[in-house]
Design an enzyme around this catalytic site. Structure first.
Site, short mmCIF file in Angstrom:
data_model
loop_
_atom_site.label_atom_id
_atom_site.label_comp_id
_atom_site.label_asym_id
_atom_site.label_seq_id
_atom_site.Cartn_x
_atom_site.Cartn_y
_atom_site.Cartn_z
N LYS A 96 42.46 43.74 49.65
CA LYS A 96 43.40 44.65 49.00
C LYS A 96 43.88 45.77 49.93
CE LYS A 96 42.73 43.93 44.12
NZ LYS A 96 41.67 42.90 44.02
N GLU B 247 48.51 51.17 39.41
CA GLU B 247 47.80 50.66 38.24
C GLU B 247 46.55 49.94 38.73
OE1 GLU B 247 49.95 48.90 39.89
OE2 GLU B 247 48.83 47.03 40.05
N SER C 24 37.91 36.40 49.91
CA SER C 24 38.80 37.54 49.75
C SER C 24 38.07 38.88 49.67
CB SER C 24 39.67 37.35 48.51
OG SER C 24 38.88 37.12 47.36
C1 LIG Z 1 41.73 41.75 43.28
C2 LIG Z 1 40.99 40.65 43.93
C3 LIG Z 1 41.45 39.31 43.86
C4 LIG Z 1 42.64 38.90 43.05
O1 LIG Z 1 43.85 39.41 43.45
P1 LIG Z 1 44.95 38.54 44.21
O2 LIG Z 1 46.14 39.42 44.21
O3 LIG Z 1 45.15 37.27 43.47
O4 LIG Z 1 44.43 38.29 45.59
C5 LIG Z 1 40.74 38.35 44.54
N1 LIG Z 1 39.64 38.66 45.26
C6 LIG Z 1 39.16 39.92 45.34
C7 LIG Z 1 37.93 40.17 46.13
C8 LIG Z 1 39.82 40.95 44.68
O5 LIG Z 1 39.33 42.19 44.76
#
Ligand SMILES: *Cc1c(COP(=O)(O)O)cnc(C)c1O
Length: 416
Positions: free
Chosen positions: A93, A115, A384
């Site tokens: 993020k 948000e 992610s």
């Molecule tokens: C917020 C988040 C997501 C989902 O958001 P995307 O916009 O689909 O990437 C996925 N993985 C993590 C670790 C997150 O914090």
């Protein structure tokens, strides 16, 4: 034609999805943002400034790690992970948020609003604002404020104002509405740092642009490590930003299959999941400023969604991904809560990695398919984020008695 080379009169549309459906009063502000973004995009020094910032502040480039033990255990394709968990604030993020911070400076604005649902985007935005010297207000449904206290704690201590929204269901949708209301009132000083590859044009494009740093790095790293490209690339999808980030690195490579993994919750059926594209419960509509698939009823009222991963629990999905599904370039799968907790345990015990519950959805699909592939093949999964933030949820799922006792003791200390 590239995804972002729009036909005349179709700016911001990805096939039939996307667009910009906003109160007219925001038109000049949104146009100003779009023009500033396109100027930056045309200026190679802007991308270099962004990359340098991410190197110095967030530890990029994040590595690609070969998960040898996990691959051997499953007996199929070699599994590799792109390590977005190693970013500052613990997930991808921060890529989007720092990029939008640079845009905000170019716009000459002094205040940032955002948000947040689970709180991760609000946490990253508060971090960026502290670093770059912006005033920061985060809108969050009152229900989410109550259940995500650790993130609220950090946002406030980083200097942000957190507004608990008491309207409607008191969750993300209501926070988005309140955030838009603030923007309308304060647009001359304020930038809205939207958190994922959704919302009205130009946000899906802006967020995808910054997140593409993931795919640009990963493609080079994967080639350097293995001498070839992966057969398949996996990412979880909430709004779609980490998936867009990784997929853009490989989208021109016809031999690389792109696989998205959504929140299957407790399986198909309205209210049970947040799989907008993998299951058949979502329909096309216009809401929150853009056109895509939403989990809604026949009257266009948004329905409840469910996932063990708060960050995937969203009614809409990136219009770009909706289009890429329709064209067949991205395949959509779902991972259920049960599969997620099994795979999380497997990845922790074989590799010593703790993926976020969101990211584990990508691992579920990757492991499922790698097991059926040949040892000479390889797959890349986007890790992610890291799972430290999930300790409350995971401890509940694992029914960890020592953890429960720890929480009770803490509560007793405060009562005393
Ligand atoms: C917020 C988040 C997501 C989902 O958001 P995307 O916009 O689909 O990437 C996925 N993985 C993590 C670790 C997150 O914090």
């Amino acid at each position: 034609m590239g995804l972002f080379d729009f036909e005349d009169g179709k700016e911001g549309y990805y096939g039939e999805f996307g667009g910009s459906f906003l109160p007219e009063i925001l038109t000049s502000t949104v146009n100003e943002l779009r023009d500033c973004f396109y100027d930056c995009k045309d200026d190679p020094s802007f991308w270099n400034e962004f990359v340098e910032l991410m190197h110095n502040y967030s530890g990029r480039p994040t590595p690609v790690t070969h998960l040898k033990n996990l691959s051997e255990k499953l007996g199929g394709a070699q599994i590799f992970a792109k390590r977005e968990d190693l970013n500052h604030t613990g997930s991808h993020k921060v890529n989007n948020v720092m990029g939008q911070g640079l845009l905000c400076k170019r716009l000459g604005k002094t205040r940032v609003i955002a948000e947040t649902g689970a709180g991760q985007h609000g946490f990253a935005t508060a971090t960026m604002s502290a670093r770059m010297g912006f005033d920061c207000t985060i809108y969050m449904g009152a229900v989410d404020v109550a259940r995500q206290r650790p993130n609220v704690f950090w946002m406030e201590n980083l200097g942000a104002t957190v507004v608990a929204v008491e309207d409607g269901q008191k969750t993300l949708k209501d926070a988005i509405n309140e955030c838009l209301r603030d923007w309308v009132t304060n647009m001359s000083t304020t930038h809205y740092a939207l958190g994922t590859a959704c919302g009205p044009h130009p946000f899906p494009e802006i967020v995808s642009y910054f997140q593409r740093i993931i795919g640009v790095e990963a493609r080079d790293q994967f080639k350097a490590l293995t001498g070839k490209l992966p057969d398949k690339v996996f990412a979880c999808v909430g709004g779609g930003s980490n998936a867009m980030g990784l997929f853009q690195g490989f989208i021109e490579d016809d031999g690389v299959e792109l696989v998205a993994s959504e929140a299957g919750g407790s399986g198909p059926g309205l209210g049970q999941h947040a799989a907008r594209l993998a299951y058949d419960d979502a329909t096309i509509g216009v809401a929150q400023g853009y056109k895509t698939y939403f989990i809604q009823n026949d009257d266009g009222n948004m329905q409840d969604t469910h996932s063990v991963a708060a960050g995937l629990d969203y009614v809409g999905v990136s219009p770009i991904l909706a289009h890429l599904k329709k064209t067949g370039r991205v395949r959509f799968e779902a991972a259920t809560d049960k599969e997620v907790s099994e795979t999380l345990r497997l990845v922790m015990s074989t590799e010593g990695l703790i993926p976020a519950l969101e990211s584990t959805h990508g691992f579920v699909a990757a492991c499922r398919e790698a097991a059926t592939m040949d040892k000479s093949q390889s797959v890349l999964v986007n890790m992610s984020g890291r799972g430290d933030k999930d300790i409350f949820t995971v401890a509940d799922a694992l029914i960890d008695e020592h953890w429960k006792q720890f929480i009770r003791n803490k509560a007793d200390e405060y009562d005393a």
